[in-house]
Design a protein around this motif. Structure first.
Motif, mmCIF file in Angstrom:
data_model
loop_
_atom_site.group_PDB
_atom_site.id
_atom_site.type_symbol
_atom_site.label_atom_id
_atom_site.label_comp_id
_atom_site.label_asym_id
_atom_site.label_seq_id
_atom_site.Cartn_x
_atom_site.Cartn_y
_atom_site.Cartn_z
ATOM 1 N N ARG A 113 -4.963 1.117 -42.762
ATOM 2 C CA ARG A 113 -4.818 2.282 -43.491
ATOM 3 C C ARG A 113 -5.832 3.300 -43.240
ATOM 4 O O ARG A 113 -5.953 4.353 -43.050
ATOM 5 N N ILE A 114 -7.057 2.786 -43.272
ATOM 6 C CA ILE A 114 -8.253 3.335 -43.184
ATOM 7 C C ILE A 114 -8.418 4.123 -41.694
ATOM 8 O O ILE A 114 -8.742 5.341 -41.391
ATOM 9 N N LYS A 115 -8.049 3.100 -40.729
ATOM 10 C CA LYS A 115 -7.913 3.687 -39.340
ATOM 11 C C LYS A 115 -7.103 4.782 -38.993
ATOM 12 O O LYS A 115 -7.364 5.643 -38.438
ATOM 13 N N ASP A 116 -5.764 4.627 -39.843
ATOM 14 C CA ASP A 116 -4.940 5.719 -39.448
ATOM 15 C C ASP A 116 -5.458 6.857 -40.062
ATOM 16 O O ASP A 116 -5.323 8.145 -39.860
ATOM 17 N N TYR A 117 -5.951 6.870 -41.174
ATOM 18 C CA TYR A 117 -6.663 8.046 -41.949
ATOM 19 C C TYR A 117 -7.549 8.733 -41.012
ATOM 20 O O TYR A 117 -7.717 10.039 -40.879
ATOM 21 N N LEU A 118 -8.489 7.915 -40.366
ATOM 22 C CA LEU A 118 -9.646 8.563 -39.611
ATOM 23 C C LEU A 118 -9.236 9.215 -38.496
ATOM 24 O O LEU A 118 -9.711 10.141 -37.799
ATOM 25 N N ASP A 119 -8.043 8.403 -37.677
ATOM 26 C CA ASP A 119 -7.807 8.591 -36.217
ATOM 27 C C ASP A 119 -6.469 9.096 -35.977
ATOM 28 O O ASP A 119 -6.420 10.054 -35.025
ATOM 29 N N SER A 120 -5.486 9.318 -37.052
ATOM 30 C CA SER A 120 -4.426 9.993 -36.786
ATOM 31 C C SER A 120 -4.373 11.708 -37.090
ATOM 32 O O SER A 120 -4.844 11.976 -37.856
ATOM 33 N N GLN A 121 -3.701 12.203 -36.036
ATOM 34 C CA GLN A 121 -3.609 13.704 -36.113
ATOM 35 C C GLN A 121 -2.832 14.032 -37.449
ATOM 36 O O GLN A 121 -3.054 15.083 -37.894
ATOM 37 N N GLU A 122 -1.835 13.043 -37.598
ATOM 38 C CA GLU A 122 -1.078 13.181 -38.793
ATOM 39 C C GLU A 122 -1.726 13.645 -40.273
ATOM 40 O O GLU A 122 -1.548 14.351 -40.991
ATOM 41 N N PHE A 123 -3.094 12.996 -40.269
ATOM 42 C CA PHE A 123 -4.012 13.133 -41.352
ATOM 43 C C PHE A 123 -5.209 13.858 -41.101
ATOM 44 O O PHE A 123 -6.315 13.968 -41.920
#
Length: 106
Positions: free
Chosen positions: A61-71
């Motif tokens: 979750r944290i990695k997605d938050y930090l790395d995803s363009q979506e967020f």
């Protein structure tokens, strides 16, 4: 509050994310926008093992938050409990526009 500004400035200059239990960083972000991004932990005391387990369970979750363009327009990721109630605060330019649960994060 001076320490809060110093930490904020350091994180912004160095492209760091602030992980905090303190609402001051969120309040500062509402005024100044981001970067830096914030991970706001809003739950009580826990043992070291529970803290480690929290990060192990929420790494994706944290990695997605930090790395995803979506967020990329999400400045604050809030955890109300160690494994439940994950919220993201989105912004338009430098203001907060809404709050929504990140359901699509693992």
């Amino acid at each position: 509050m001076q320490k809060t500004y110093e930490i904020w400035g350091f994180a912004k200059r160095n492209n760091y994310t602030i992980i905090t239990f303190d609402a001051d960083f969120y309040e500062l972000q509402v005024i100044r926008g981001f970067p830096p991004k914030i991970i706001w932990l809003r739950f009580g005391n826990m043992t070291r093992q529970e803290f480690i387990r929290f990060f192990e369970q929420n790494t994706e979750r944290i990695k997605d938050y930090l790395d995803s363009q979506e967020f990329e327009d999400v400045g604050c990721l809030e955890f109300n409990q160690p494994s439940l109630n994950v919220h993201a605060y989105r912004r338009r330019r430098s203001t907060i526009s809404g709050r929504g649960t990140l359901r699509n994060l693992r």
